[in-house]
Design a protein around this motif. Structure first.
Motif, short mmCIF file in Angstrom:
data_model
loop_
_atom_site.label_atom_id
_atom_site.label_comp_id
_atom_site.label_asym_id
_atom_site.label_seq_id
_atom_site.Cartn_x
_atom_site.Cartn_y
_atom_site.Cartn_z
N ARG A 22 0.82 -1.30 -0.29
CA ARG A 22 0.03 -0.11 0.12
C ARG A 22 0.75 1.11 -0.08
NH1 ARG A 22 -5.69 -0.98 3.51
NH2 ARG A 22 -6.13 -2.92 2.78
N ILE A 23 1.83 0.81 0.41
CA ILE A 23 3.01 2.17 1.03
C ILE A 23 3.58 2.67 -0.90
CG2 ILE A 23 5.41 3.29 1.98
CD1 ILE A 23 2.62 3.72 4.08
N ARG A 24 4.02 1.27 -1.19
CA ARG A 24 4.17 1.41 -2.80
C ARG A 24 3.93 2.05 -3.33
NH1 ARG A 24 6.13 -3.90 -3.73
NH2 ARG A 24 7.60 -4.01 -2.84
N ASP A 25 1.98 2.05 -3.30
CA ASP A 25 1.18 2.25 -3.69
C ASP A 25 1.37 3.67 -4.26
OD1 ASP A 25 1.13 -0.15 -5.49
OD2 ASP A 25 -1.24 -0.03 -4.41
N ARG A 26 1.78 3.91 -2.51
CA ARG A 26 0.95 5.57 -1.47
C ARG A 26 2.38 6.29 -2.49
NH1 ARG A 26 -2.32 6.92 1.50
NH2 ARG A 26 -1.84 9.43 1.34
N LEU A 30 9.52 5.73 -3.08
CA LEU A 30 10.33 5.23 -2.08
C LEU A 30 10.89 3.98 -2.11
CD1 LEU A 30 10.43 5.63 1.33
CD2 LEU A 30 8.40 4.69 1.72
N SER A 31 12.03 3.53 -1.70
CA SER A 31 12.76 2.07 -2.11
C SER A 31 11.82 1.23 -0.85
CB SER A 31 13.90 2.43 -1.62
OG SER A 31 14.48 0.58 -1.08
N VAL A 32 11.04 0.41 -1.35
CA VAL A 32 10.02 -0.57 -0.80
C VAL A 32 10.57 -1.99 -0.74
CG1 VAL A 32 7.66 -1.62 -0.29
CG2 VAL A 32 8.33 1.35 -0.94
N VAL A 33 10.99 -2.80 0.52
CA VAL A 33 11.29 -3.85 -0.03
C VAL A 33 10.42 -5.15 0.88
CG1 VAL A 33 13.13 -5.61 0.25
CG2 VAL A 33 13.66 -3.05 -0.14
N GLU A 34 9.92 -5.79 0.35
CA GLU A 34 9.97 -7.33 1.03
C GLU A 34 10.29 -7.90 1.39
OE1 GLU A 34 6.32 -8.58 -1.96
OE2 GLU A 34 5.26 -6.42 -2.48
N SER A 35 10.04 -8.69 2.99
CA SER A 35 10.89 -9.76 3.24
C SER A 35 10.12 -10.46 3.94
CB SER A 35 12.21 -8.96 4.23
OG SER A 35 12.71 -9.57 4.91
N TRP A 46 19.60 -2.89 5.83
CA TRP A 46 18.93 -1.77 6.37
C TRP A 46 20.94 -1.39 6.61
CZ3 TRP A 46 16.21 -4.41 10.03
CH2 TRP A 46 16.94 -5.43 11.57
N GLN A 47 21.75 -2.15 6.58
CA GLN A 47 23.16 -1.56 6.59
C GLN A 47 24.01 0.02 6.18
OE1 GLN A 47 25.98 -4.50 5.42
NE2 GLN A 47 27.59 -3.16 6.60
N SER A 48 23.04 0.40 4.63
CA SER A 48 23.58 1.41 4.22
C SER A 48 22.68 2.39 4.45
CB SER A 48 23.78 0.94 2.34
OG SER A 48 22.89 0.91 1.47
N ALA A 49 21.21 1.91 4.80
CA ALA A 49 20.52 2.82 4.97
C ALA A 49 20.17 3.87 6.40
CB ALA A 49 18.62 2.98 5.17
N ASP A 50 20.29 5.70 5.70
CA ASP A 50 19.82 6.07 7.04
C ASP A 50 18.56 6.15 7.80
OD1 ASP A 50 22.51 7.76 6.58
OD2 ASP A 50 21.68 8.92 5.13
N LEU A 51 17.48 6.07 7.08
CA LEU A 51 16.01 6.32 7.58
C LEU A 51 15.26 4.34 6.88
CD1 LEU A 51 13.49 6.75 8.81
CD2 LEU A 51 13.25 8.01 6.38
N VAL A 52 15.22 3.47 8.67
CA VAL A 52 14.14 2.73 8.10
C VAL A 52 13.24 2.05 8.42
CG1 VAL A 52 14.33 -0.04 8.48
CG2 VAL A 52 16.03 1.29 7.33
N ILE A 53 11.57 2.37 7.93
CA ILE A 53 10.64 1.88 8.95
C ILE A 53 10.62 0.17 8.17
CG2 ILE A 53 8.53 2.62 9.73
CD1 ILE A 53 8.60 5.22 8.68
N LEU A 54 10.41 -0.40 9.30
CA LEU A 54 9.56 -1.54 9.15
C LEU A 54 8.55 -1.83 9.67
CD1 LEU A 54 12.41 -4.44 9.57
CD2 LEU A 54 10.30 -5.25 10.85
N VAL A 55 7.81 -3.06 9.11
CA VAL A 55 6.62 -3.76 10.00
C VAL A 55 6.47 -4.61 9.59
CG1 VAL A 55 3.95 -2.72 9.47
CG2 VAL A 55 5.40 -0.73 8.65
#
Length: 160
Positions: A22-26, A30-35, A46-55
């Motif tokens: 849903r966030i990817r659609d909006r 934004l870099s959106v990853v499914e894991s 996430w090693q090279s990211a400054d900002l990560v939100i995980l759900v």
């Protein structure tokens, strides 16, 4: 970066993936990853990211559909939240190993949605499905607020 964790074939466990889509659609930029939530792969992502939100879906004994927000930079992640994971090295262990190795992103926020049903199947329970819109809204607001602050700066805000 947004990471949606889960397995869409284990009912409520798929909620992180649903939110990520849903966030990817909006926010297509934004870099959106499914894991699937395997800890070593999460650390790598996430090693090279400054900002990560995980759900991810969680199981803490709270009411199904309850939303937990955790700031991994300032608080430990309870390992029993992710105890249904098929991986021995889950989200909580990945966060704590990253913390020990000083490899956490500058900002790592975890939204855990309390699940009810983690059995085989693709249907998310009503309580968890009802929380998806709320979590998406909170993430969009949070992304907007966090992007206003550069890494290393502090920001005062309350999350009620």
């Amino acid at each position: 970066m947004l990471i949606g964790v889960g397995n869409i074939y284990r009912c409520d466990d798929g909620v992180g993936i649903v939110v990520a889509r849903r966030i990817r659609d909006r926010l297509p930029a934004l870099s959106v990853v499914e894991s699937a939530g395997e800890g070593a792969k999460l650390i790598d992502r996430w090693q090279s990211a400054d900002l990560v939100i995980l759900v991810d879906a969680v199981r803490s004994g709270s009411t199904p559909g309850r939303v937990h927000r955790l700031d991994a930079r300032t608080e430990r992640i309870p390992s029993d939240f992710f105890n249904y994971s098929t991986h021995a090295f889950s989200v909580a262990e990945a966060v704590e190993l990253s913390r020990a190795l000083d490899m956490l992103p500058a900002q790592l926020v975890i939204y855990g949605i309390e699940g009810r049903n983690f059995s085989a199947g693709s249907e998310i329970s009503a309580e968890v499905a009802a929380a998806v819109d709320d979590v998406c809204r909170k993430i969009l607001v949070e992304l907007s607020e966090l992007e206003k602050v550069k890494p290393g700066e502090t920001q005062e805000k309350s999350h009620a």
